[in-house]
Design a protein around this motif. Structure first.
Motif, PDB file in Angstrom:
ATOM      1  N   VAL A  84       0.855  -1.187   0.000  1.00  0.00           N
ATOM      2  CA  VAL A  84       0.000   0.000   0.000  1.00  0.00           C
ATOM      3  C   VAL A  84       0.890   1.236   0.000  1.00  0.00           C
ATOM      4  N   ASP A  85       0.572   2.215  -0.849  1.00  0.00           N
ATOM      5  CA  ASP A  85       1.456   3.361  -1.025  1.00  0.00           C
ATOM      6  C   ASP A  85       0.705   4.665  -0.801  1.00  0.00           C
ATOM      7  N   LYS A 149       1.206  -4.636   8.647  1.00  0.00           N
ATOM      8  CA  LYS A 149       1.316  -5.291   7.347  1.00  0.00           C
ATOM      9  C   LYS A 149       1.843  -4.351   6.271  1.00  0.00           C
ATOM     10  N   ALA A 150       1.795  -3.046   6.510  1.00  0.00           N
ATOM     11  CA  ALA A 150       2.251  -2.060   5.527  1.00  0.00           C
ATOM     12  C   ALA A 150       3.751  -1.856   5.643  1.00  0.00           C
ATOM     13  N   ASP A 151       4.342  -1.290   4.602  1.00  0.00           N
ATOM     14  CA  ASP A 151       5.770  -0.976   4.626  1.00  0.00           C
ATOM     15  C   ASP A 151       6.027   0.204   5.561  1.00  0.00           C
ATOM     16  N   VAL A 152       7.274   0.341   6.003  1.00  0.00           N
ATOM     17  CA  VAL A 152       7.610   1.382   6.969  1.00  0.00           C
ATOM     18  C   VAL A 152       7.380   2.778   6.394  1.00  0.00           C
ATOM     19  N   ILE A 154       4.804   3.934   5.025  1.00  0.00           N
ATOM     20  CA  ILE A 154       3.473   4.407   5.386  1.00  0.00           C
ATOM     21  C   ILE A 154       3.492   5.069   6.754  1.00  0.00           C
ATOM     22  N   GLU A 155       4.333   4.577   7.649  1.00  0.00           N
ATOM     23  CA  GLU A 155       4.446   5.214   8.965  1.00  0.00           C
ATOM     24  C   GLU A 155       4.922   6.651   8.820  1.00  0.00           C
ATOM     25  N   GLY A 156       5.832   6.890   7.869  1.00  0.00           N
ATOM     26  CA  GLY A 156       6.295   8.252   7.633  1.00  0.00           C
ATOM     27  C   GLY A 156       5.162   9.164   7.205  1.00  0.00           C
ATOM     28  N   LEU A 157       4.256   8.655   6.365  1.00  0.00           N
ATOM     29  CA  LEU A 157       3.098   9.449   5.959  1.00  0.00           C
ATOM     30  C   LEU A 157       2.211   9.776   7.155  1.00  0.00           C
ATOM     31  N   LEU A 158       2.136   8.841   8.079  1.00  0.00           N
ATOM     32  CA  LEU A 158       1.237   9.026   9.222  1.00  0.00           C
ATOM     33  C   LEU A 158       1.757  10.030  10.248  1.00  0.00           C
ATOM     34  N   GLU A 192       7.786  -4.663  14.283  1.00  0.00           N
ATOM     35  CA  GLU A 192       7.858  -3.592  15.277  1.00  0.00           C
ATOM     36  C   GLU A 192       7.568  -2.248  14.620  1.00  0.00           C
ATOM     37  N   LEU A 193       6.658  -1.504  15.191  1.00  0.00           N
ATOM     38  CA  LEU A 193       6.371  -0.161  14.699  1.00  0.00           C
ATOM     39  C   LEU A 193       7.394   0.816  15.260  1.00  0.00           C
ATOM     40  N   SER A 194       7.583   1.942  14.567  1.00  0.00           N
ATOM     41  CA  SER A 194       8.635   2.887  14.934  1.00  0.00           C
ATOM     42  C   SER A 194       8.319   3.593  16.247  1.00  0.00           C
ATOM     43  N   GLU A 195       9.380   4.005  16.930  1.00  0.00           N
ATOM     44  CA  GLU A 195       9.217   4.762  18.175  1.00  0.00           C
ATOM     45  C   GLU A 195       8.583   6.126  17.901  1.00  0.00           C
TER      46      GLU A 195
END
Length: 297
Positions: A84-85, A149-152, A154-158, A192-195
């Protein structure tokens, strides 16, 4: 084209107390423990995103789906998956419509500059779930489901959304929420999700419910099941969860098992009923074989 659309967002609380959270969620079929109700209340009151982790099937997604009918909010869901992008999560431009506009207007002398600004305007913007939630003028619950399940990337977008409740579209500027959405992120902890993401959220771990709460859930969803039989169901599921299985039975599967007993007209949990219907609770053959051996079926 820079059109700064930053607006200070307001956090409108949905619940006035932890007890109200319990009652409101129960009214729409979600029985929340004290820990769940308290954390949901604080996330709402503090205007913080709620990160919910735990094994599959314990009600993480249902927790996000319960507040919309309870509070009159709209649910916007981003279902995450590998690959997912930004175009699927945030926004993209309607390239087909842009091409039609370019073709229709042509590229005469001095027209390109005006055309370039025109095709990167609101008319051609396709808002995806994250941008839809930020732009909504009505109360919204934003569910980012199975984020692990998403690539890391996506966390940056969030991060911008979770920190400031805003989105930056280079061609349009910064768009900030006028109403802060109630944000729920779920994770099965497969990675693991980012800090950085965790710092922006309140954290809630949901495990399998205790026996009393699971019996209440069964009675709510399968009211025709005898109370003694419901207790036996919960006891059996608890024994299975204590085994080292590939996939332990979820709460949803416990409810399915209770409905199975009703469909079979069973009045007790005898060996034959358990052995012949373990596929309702367990989804892998090696788990079924292990359970059959351990339970002496």
């Amino acid at each position: 084209m820079s059109d700064n659309r930053r607006v200070t967002s307001t956090a409108s609380t949905r619940f006035t107390s932890v007890d109200e959270v319990c009652r409101a969620l129960a009214d729409v079929g979600y029985l929340a423990s004290d820990a769940i109700a308290t954390t949901a209340f604080l996330a709402d009151r503090l205007g913080k995103p709620l990160l919910v982790e735990g094994p599959a099937g314990v009600g993480k997604t249902e927790l996000a789906k319960a507040p919309p009918p309870a509070t009159g909010s709209r649910l916007i869901r981003l279902q995450c998956y590998e690959g997912v992008d930004e175009a699927r999560a945030l926004y993209e431009w309607n390239h087909a419509k842009q091409l039609l506009r370019i073709t229709a207007q042509g590229d005469g002398d001095g027209q390109w500059d005006a055309l370039r600004h025109d095709i990167f305007s609101e008319e051609f913007l396709l808002a995806r779930p994250l941008l839809q939630a930020v732009r909504s003028t009505d109360p919204v619950v934003l569910l980012v489901d199975e984020l692990d399940k998403a690539d890391v990337e996506i966390e940056g977008l969030l991060l911008e959304i979770l920190g400031d409740f805003q989105v930056t579209v280079p061609e349009l500027g910064t768009i900030s929420a006028t109403q802060r959405p109630f944000v729920v992120l779920t994770s099965n902890a497969t990675r693991e999700l980012s800090e950085a993401l965790r710092r922006r959220c309140l954290f809630l771990h949901i495990d399998y419910p205790d026996a009393d709460l699971e019996q209440q859930i069964i009675r709510q969803h399968v009211p025709d099941l005898d109370a003694t039989l419901a207790e036996s169901v919960v006891r059996l599921v608890g024994r299975l969860r204590d085994l080292r299985l590939r996939k332990s039975p979820s709460v949803a599967e416990t409810v399915d098992w209770a409905r199975t007993l009703i469909a079979l007209g069973a009045t007790e949990l005898d060996e034959a009923v358990i052995r012949d219907n373990l596929g309702v609770l367990l989804k892998h053959q090696d788990d079924i074989l292990r359970a059959t051996k351990t339970l002496n079926l």
